[in-house]
Write a protein that holds these residues in place. Structure first.
Motif, PDB file in Angstrom:
ATOM      1  N   ARG A 316      -1.670  -3.939 -17.795  1.00 43.24           N
ATOM      2  CA  ARG A 316      -1.171  -4.015 -16.105  1.00 43.24           C
ATOM      3  C   ARG A 316       0.204  -4.908 -16.215  1.00 43.24           C
ATOM      4  NH1 ARG A 316      -6.160  -5.617 -12.746  1.00 43.24           N
ATOM      5  NH2 ARG A 316      -6.120  -7.467 -14.020  1.00 43.24           N
ATOM      6  N   VAL A 317       0.958  -4.788 -15.008  1.00 45.41           N
ATOM      7  CA  VAL A 317       2.218  -5.664 -15.115  1.00 45.41           C
ATOM      8  C   VAL A 317       2.392  -6.353 -13.796  1.00 45.41           C
ATOM      9  CG1 VAL A 317       3.576  -3.655 -14.987  1.00 45.41           C
ATOM     10  CG2 VAL A 317       4.437  -5.820 -15.854  1.00 45.41           C
ATOM     11  N   PHE A 318       2.581  -5.319 -12.990  1.00 44.88           N
ATOM     12  CA  PHE A 318       3.079  -5.517 -11.318  1.00 44.88           C
ATOM     13  C   PHE A 318       2.292  -4.997 -10.326  1.00 44.88           C
ATOM     14  CE2 PHE A 318       7.250  -5.700 -13.896  1.00 44.88           C
ATOM     15  CZ  PHE A 318       7.362  -6.872 -13.900  1.00 44.88           C
ATOM     16  N   ALA A 319       2.192  -5.443  -9.109  1.00 44.55           N
ATOM     17  CA  ALA A 319       1.572  -4.796  -8.073  1.00 44.55           C
ATOM     18  C   ALA A 319       2.519  -4.190  -7.435  1.00 44.55           C
ATOM     19  CB  ALA A 319       1.326  -5.988  -6.988  1.00 44.55           C
ATOM     20  N   LEU A 320       1.910  -2.781  -6.923  1.00 46.43           N
ATOM     21  CA  LEU A 320       3.060  -1.750  -6.156  1.00 46.43           C
ATOM     22  C   LEU A 320       2.155  -1.356  -5.028  1.00 46.43           C
ATOM     23  CD1 LEU A 320       3.897   0.536  -9.031  1.00 46.43           C
ATOM     24  CD2 LEU A 320       5.681  -0.955  -7.520  1.00 46.43           C
ATOM     25  N   PRO A 321       2.806  -0.875  -3.969  1.00 41.97           N
ATOM     26  CA  PRO A 321       2.108  -0.408  -2.919  1.00 41.97           C
ATOM     27  C   PRO A 321       1.096   0.774  -3.113  1.00 41.97           C
ATOM     28  CG  PRO A 321       4.244  -0.266  -2.440  1.00 41.97           C
ATOM     29  CD  PRO A 321       4.213  -0.500  -3.967  1.00 41.97           C
ATOM     30  N   ALA A 322      -0.099   0.368  -2.358  1.00 41.68           N
ATOM     31  CA  ALA A 322      -1.511   1.292  -2.704  1.00 41.68           C
ATOM     32  C   ALA A 322      -1.104   2.655  -2.095  1.00 41.68           C
ATOM     33  CB  ALA A 322      -2.486   0.662  -2.161  1.00 41.68           C
ATOM     34  N   HIS A 323      -0.550   2.568  -0.706  1.00 44.86           N
ATOM     35  CA  HIS A 323      -0.298   3.837   0.052  1.00 44.86           C
ATOM     36  C   HIS A 323       1.034   3.559   0.708  1.00 44.86           C
ATOM     37  CE1 HIS A 323      -4.566   5.006  -0.707  1.00 44.86           C
ATOM     38  NE2 HIS A 323      -4.812   3.693  -0.232  1.00 44.86           N
ATOM     39  N   VAL A 324       1.813   4.704   0.794  1.00 47.92           N
ATOM     40  CA  VAL A 324       3.309   4.641   1.190  1.00 47.92           C
ATOM     41  C   VAL A 324       3.363   5.916   2.316  1.00 47.92           C
ATOM     42  CG1 VAL A 324       4.561   3.274  -0.412  1.00 47.92           C
ATOM     43  CG2 VAL A 324       4.015   5.704  -0.621  1.00 47.92           C
ATOM     44  N   PRO A 325       2.403   6.045   3.305  1.00 50.28           N
ATOM     45  CA  PRO A 325       2.596   7.321   4.186  1.00 50.28           C
ATOM     46  C   PRO A 325       3.896   7.073   4.982  1.00 50.28           C
ATOM     47  CG  PRO A 325       0.894   5.677   5.012  1.00 50.28           C
ATOM     48  CD  PRO A 325       1.009   5.499   3.534  1.00 50.28           C
ATOM     49  N   LEU A 326       4.229   5.622   5.407  1.00 50.01           N
ATOM     50  CA  LEU A 326       5.614   5.458   6.204  1.00 50.01           C
ATOM     51  C   LEU A 326       6.788   5.302   5.293  1.00 50.01           C
ATOM     52  CD1 LEU A 326       3.810   3.217   8.955  1.00 50.01           C
ATOM     53  CD2 LEU A 326       4.429   5.758   8.843  1.00 50.01           C
ATOM     54  N   GLY A 327       6.454   5.482   3.721  1.00 51.74           N
ATOM     55  CA  GLY A 327       7.720   5.148   2.822  1.00 51.74           C
ATOM     56  C   GLY A 327       7.610   3.707   2.304  1.00 51.74           C
ATOM     57  N   ILE A 328       8.148   3.527   1.192  1.00 49.08           N
ATOM     58  CA  ILE A 328       8.127   2.533   0.260  1.00 49.08           C
ATOM     59  C   ILE A 328       8.340   1.221   1.029  1.00 49.08           C
ATOM     60  CG2 ILE A 328      10.652   2.713  -0.615  1.00 49.08           C
ATOM     61  CD1 ILE A 328       7.536   1.275  -2.358  1.00 49.08           C
ATOM     62  N   GLU A 329       9.483   1.401   2.140  1.00 50.56           N
ATOM     63  CA  GLU A 329       9.757   0.105   3.022  1.00 50.56           C
ATOM     64  C   GLU A 329       8.669  -0.484   3.651  1.00 50.56           C
ATOM     65  OE1 GLU A 329      11.353   3.102   3.122  1.00 50.56           O
ATOM     66  OE2 GLU A 329      13.253   2.826   1.926  1.00 50.56           O
ATOM     67  N   ASP A 330       7.619   0.362   3.964  1.00 51.92           N
ATOM     68  CA  ASP A 330       6.563   0.055   4.764  1.00 51.92           C
ATOM     69  C   ASP A 330       5.206   0.274   4.207  1.00 51.92           C
ATOM     70  OD1 ASP A 330       5.421  -1.344   6.933  1.00 51.92           O
ATOM     71  OD2 ASP A 330       5.890   0.321   8.612  1.00 51.92           O
ATOM     72  N   PRO A 331       4.789  -0.274   3.149  1.00 46.20           N
ATOM     73  CA  PRO A 331       3.557   0.102   2.488  1.00 46.20           C
ATOM     74  C   PRO A 331       2.430  -0.446   3.372  1.00 46.20           C
ATOM     75  CG  PRO A 331       4.599  -1.886   1.429  1.00 46.20           C
ATOM     76  CD  PRO A 331       5.673  -1.535   2.511  1.00 46.20           C
ATOM     77  N   ILE A 332       1.192   0.064   2.838  1.00 39.03           N
ATOM     78  CA  ILE A 332       0.026  -0.071   3.174  1.00 39.03           C
ATOM     79  C   ILE A 332      -0.625  -0.723   2.109  1.00 39.03           C
ATOM     80  CG2 ILE A 332      -2.177   0.558   4.414  1.00 39.03           C
ATOM     81  CD1 ILE A 332      -0.702   2.651   6.020  1.00 39.03           C
ATOM     82  N   GLY A 333      -1.129  -1.889   2.066  1.00 34.64           N
ATOM     83  CA  GLY A 333      -1.779  -2.591   0.877  1.00 34.64           C
ATOM     84  C   GLY A 333      -0.955  -2.558  -0.128  1.00 34.64           C
ATOM     85  N   SER A 334      -1.453  -2.943  -1.486  1.00 36.92           N
ATOM     86  CA  SER A 334      -0.986  -2.999  -2.688  1.00 36.92           C
ATOM     87  C   SER A 334      -2.098  -3.043  -3.712  1.00 36.92           C
ATOM     88  CB  SER A 334      -0.022  -4.350  -3.082  1.00 36.92           C
ATOM     89  OG  SER A 334      -0.626  -5.660  -3.010  1.00 36.92           O
ATOM     90  N   ALA A 335      -1.809  -2.822  -4.980  1.00 38.65           N
ATOM     91  CA  ALA A 335      -2.616  -2.733  -5.984  1.00 38.65           C
ATOM     92  C   ALA A 335      -2.029  -3.119  -7.411  1.00 38.65           C
ATOM     93  CB  ALA A 335      -3.335  -1.128  -6.235  1.00 38.65           C
ATOM     94  N   PRO A 336      -2.750  -3.460  -8.401  1.00 36.18           N
ATOM     95  CA  PRO A 336      -1.841  -3.823 -10.025  1.00 36.18           C
ATOM     96  C   PRO A 336      -1.813  -2.328 -10.466  1.00 36.18           C
ATOM     97  CG  PRO A 336      -4.047  -5.007  -9.485  1.00 36.18           C
ATOM     98  CD  PRO A 336      -4.107  -4.004  -8.347  1.00 36.18           C
ATOM     99  N   HIS A 337      -0.643  -2.388 -11.073  1.00 36.35           N
ATOM    100  CA  HIS A 337      -0.253  -1.035 -11.778  1.00 36.35           C
ATOM    101  C   HIS A 337       0.076  -1.464 -13.280  1.00 36.35           C
ATOM    102  CE1 HIS A 337      -0.132   1.402  -7.820  1.00 36.35           C
ATOM    103  NE2 HIS A 337       0.235   1.901  -8.763  1.00 36.35           N
ATOM    104  N   THR A 338      -0.207  -0.498 -13.987  1.00 39.28           N
ATOM    105  CA  THR A 338      -0.067  -0.548 -15.443  1.00 39.28           C
ATOM    106  C   THR A 338       1.375  -0.192 -15.744  1.00 39.28           C
ATOM    107  OG1 THR A 338      -0.298   1.741 -15.927  1.00 39.28           O
ATOM    108  CG2 THR A 338      -2.304   0.363 -16.057  1.00 39.28           C
ATOM    109  N   ILE A 339       1.954  -0.665 -17.001  1.00 42.17           N
ATOM    110  CA  ILE A 339       3.369  -0.327 -17.330  1.00 42.17           C
ATOM    111  C   ILE A 339       3.555   1.291 -17.334  1.00 42.17           C
ATOM    112  CG2 ILE A 339       4.799  -0.217 -19.400  1.00 42.17           C
ATOM    113  CD1 ILE A 339       3.770  -2.620 -20.344  1.00 42.17           C
ATOM    114  N   SER A 340       2.831   1.989 -17.529  1.00 46.33           N
ATOM    115  CA  SER A 340       3.128   3.558 -17.175  1.00 46.33           C
ATOM    116  C   SER A 340       3.029   3.832 -15.663  1.00 46.33           C
ATOM    117  CB  SER A 340       2.022   4.365 -17.781  1.00 46.33           C
ATOM    118  OG  SER A 340       2.022   4.447 -19.089  1.00 46.33           O
TER     119      SER A 340
END
Length: 670
Positions: A316-340
């Motif tokens: 794992r490396v960075f956190a990314l938005p968990a859900h983006v139904p409104l687009g990346i500019e307005d994410p809902i939550g975040s979660a750890p992501h792997t390098i892939s």
């Protein structure tokens, strides 16, 4: 078509009312100032808001609809230029192409992935040491392994496995000899400075809110002490752009012999190519660099590598938005992501940004496939400078290709001012290079559709609205390798194989381009021997089924050598010239806006829409404007479920109630 384009909003409201058998005089609604909008008019406005703004209308917007003098035409034109409209069209093609990649498939190149192990320092306290898998080192006991042997650290650091053993303290002398201290890019905004000071969380003013390193990368093993600098094996910390090919001359381990003392696995078997080319220059961005040179590392501030939080295969490396139904500019939550996951997320965003640009600027829709431009942010800039070139090369070296010589995206096209942590700022790249072709040469498309045939079929389906489905096909036994003529296969493959040939020079599963200077379509070097076989390197690139005793034939080229030479850009140019391209675009967008499958009754509308689309330079805005102003769209917005609709008598009663009640204000929009 001119009549369709000129149809006024008031007339459309009348058409909507007429479709529901309401008195035409009531259709003007608030626009005429004589009556409240009808239930059908509310529904029509709701549909417009959902399609052009991406949401239901607010009470204020409903009040605007109800106000005297409301001009629906002006409202439509105003919102055909907004973000909701752009996202609506982008979503159509992102869904059709399925370009949001899931967890299947890893992309963690050893050359650009820093894994880490927890060791004990001289004081007995734990500390992290970052390293690369298969990194060449001058000391035989650790060559190709972690920079401390099991005897030195008490730990066994095997390939992509959990670190095992009981750690023992490493002396300060050995620690300084084998590692170096670095202030890396993921911790410091000014990592290129001689002495970086702008640390994440301390001195780094206003970091990008979308750039979120995991806490594991920000704190020492105790989970409390902020990480100010990291320890990295010395070879990985090197900053050269060009190294020298290295070969150790250590003989291979005999079969069944025990491992040399201190090693976790057998010594690296020296490559014959490395021995033959010892001392020659090699790019440090090539996949060969870490396994064939002791001079190449991750660059200044480790900018050419991504850090992982473990020694695993996909850390794992960075956190990314968990859900983006409104687009990346307005994410809902975040979660750890792997390098892939980090790579794949931004690959998808590149396609989204490019589509958004086409629709926002109302550019020629054909540029989705033909445009040489793109948009990148910091993570993509880092990818194109480092990880993309690291996908090449391995067996390619047998053909004289040590690095990606003809990349689809030229690394030099990436502006040097774009830093890895500039996540939210997107930079326009006007020209990726001569082989670039819209989404066709983007990593997200080439990774999603990993084979030549899959890539061809995806374009055929998405942009020509055709599919490869054989009906009542029999598959009799056959030794015929040419699928274009093999019984039971030819009905599909006569079309599919020439289309797949456009991707002959783009390696399957990746984006490496095979230049003609290294990989001619017919290559005498890869001819078949007396047993009908060829060497391992040739088998990777040349198809034995179409080769002979005189020459080998490049995989996929047999169906159309011309298409193979023209490449993906040729596929894009030819597809967009086909009459089915415009028809398919019109059908996909119309079907999406109508919210139903197209029917025979829509043929006249589709012909008119296609004429408008083509005559306006393949631009989507005139097409969508005509769709939402068409009676078919107005009728579709008033279709109600059977449960609500009931029988005709009940429907008549509803209409009567609606007329008597003045179509309760705002009720139709809920």
């Amino acid at each position: 078509m001119r009549g369709l384009g000129a149809l006024s909003g008031v007339a459309l409201l009348a058409a909507a009312a007429a479709a529901s058998h309401a008195p035409p005089s009531a259709a003007a609604g608030g626009a005429a100032g004589s009556a409240a909008p009808t239930l059908e008019q509310y529904r029509y406005f709701r549909a417009l808001s959902l399609d052009l703004k991406g949401r239901l209308p607010t009470r204020e917007e409903l009040a605007e609809l109800e106000s005297p003098g409301f001009e629906l035409d002006a409202w439509i034109e105003r919102h055909l230029d907004g973000p909701g409209y752009v996202e609506r069209l982008t979503r159509i093609y992102m869904d059709v192409l399925r370009l949001e990649l899931g967890p299947v498939g890893l992309f963690t190149p050893s050359e650009t992935t820093l894994r880490r192990a927890q060791v004990l320092g001289p004081d007995g306290k734990p500390l992290y040491v970052y390293y690369r898998h298969n990194q060449r080192r001058l000391l035989p006991v650790i060559d190709g392994e972690f920079c401390f042997s099991e005897a030195e650290s008490g730990l066994r650091v095997a390939n992509f496995a959990t670190v095992t053993g009981t750690p023992t303290p490493i002396s300060q002398r050995l620690l300084d000899e084998r590692t170096t201290v670095v202030r890396p890019f993921w911790l410091y905004r000014d990592y290129l400075s001689v002495v970086p000071t702008q640390r994440y969380g301390a001195g780094w003013k206003d970091p990008d809110s979308a750039y979120v390193p995991l806490p594991q990368l920000l704190f020492e093993p105790d989970g409390k002490t902020p990480t100010v600098e990291v320890r990295v094996c010395k070879e990985e910390a090197q900053t050269a752009e060009v190294g020298r090919i290295y070969a150790s001359d250590i003989p291979p381990l005999p079969k069944g012999a025990p491992l040399p003392p201190g090693r976790a696995r057998p010594p690296i078997r020296e490559d014959a190519y490395a021995k033959a080319h010892r001392g020659e220059p090699i790019s440090c961005r090539s996949a060969l660099a870490s396994v064939m040179s002791v001079d190449c590392g991750c660059g200044i501030g480790l900018e050419h590598c991504l850090p992982g939080d473990s020694s695993g295969r996909d850390p794992r490396v960075f956190a990314l938005p968990a859900h983006v139904p409104l687009g990346i500019e307005d994410p809902i939550g975040s979660a750890p992501h792997t390098i892939s996951g980090w790579h794949k997320f931004w690959w998808s965003q590149e396609a989204i940004q490019t589509m958004n640009h086409v629709f926002r600027a109302d550019r020629d829709f054909r540029e989705i496939l033909t445009g040489r431009y793109t948009f990148i942010n910091g993570p993509l800039a880092q990818f194109y400078r480092s990880s993309a070139p690291a996908a090449c090369c391995a067996l390619h070296k047998s053909f004289g290709m040590r690095e990606d010589e003809a990349p689809l995206f030229l690394p030099g096209a990436v502006p040097p001012v774009v830093a890895p942590h500039d996540v939210s700022e997107w930079t326009f790249i006007p020209d990726r290079g001569p082989r670039a072709a819209g989404i066709v040469t983007m990593p997200v498309f080439l990774a999603k559709y990993a084979s030549r045939r899959a890539r061809a079929a995806a374009l055929y389906s998405a942009f020509l609205c055709k599919s490869f489905t054989a009906e009542h096909a029999e598959l009799p036994p056959s030794n015929e390798p040419d699928l274009m003529v093999r019984p039971g296969c030819s009905s599909c493959h006569a079309t599919l194989e020439p289309l797949a040939a456009y991707f002959t020079r783009v390696e399957e599963t990746t984006w490496t381009y095979l230049p003609a200077s290294r990989f001619p379509i017919e290559n005498p070097v890869c001819k078949l021997n007396a047993e009908g076989k060829t060497g391992q390197s040739c088998q990777r690139f040349y198809d034995p089924a179409f080769s002979n005793r005189e020459r080998g034939v490049l995989w996929g080229a047999y169906a159309s050598p011309e298409h193979a030479e023209r490449g993906p850009a040729g596929a894009a140019a030819d597809l967009t010239r086909m009459p089915e391209f415009a028809s398919c675009a019109v059908e996909r967008v119309t079907e999406s806006f109508l919210g139903r499958s197209l029917r025979e009754e829509d043929e006249a509308l589709l012909r008119a829409l296609r004429e408008r689309f083509v005559s306006r330079g393949y631009r989507m805005r005139p097409l969508v404007e005509a769709i939402v102003r068409s009676p078919a769209y107005a009728r579709a917005s008033n279709v109600r479920p059977a449960l609500e609709r009931g029988n005709a008598e009940r429907g008549n009663a509803e209409r009567g109630n609606a007329e008597r009640g003045g179509a309760e204000r705002g009720g139709g929009a809920r």
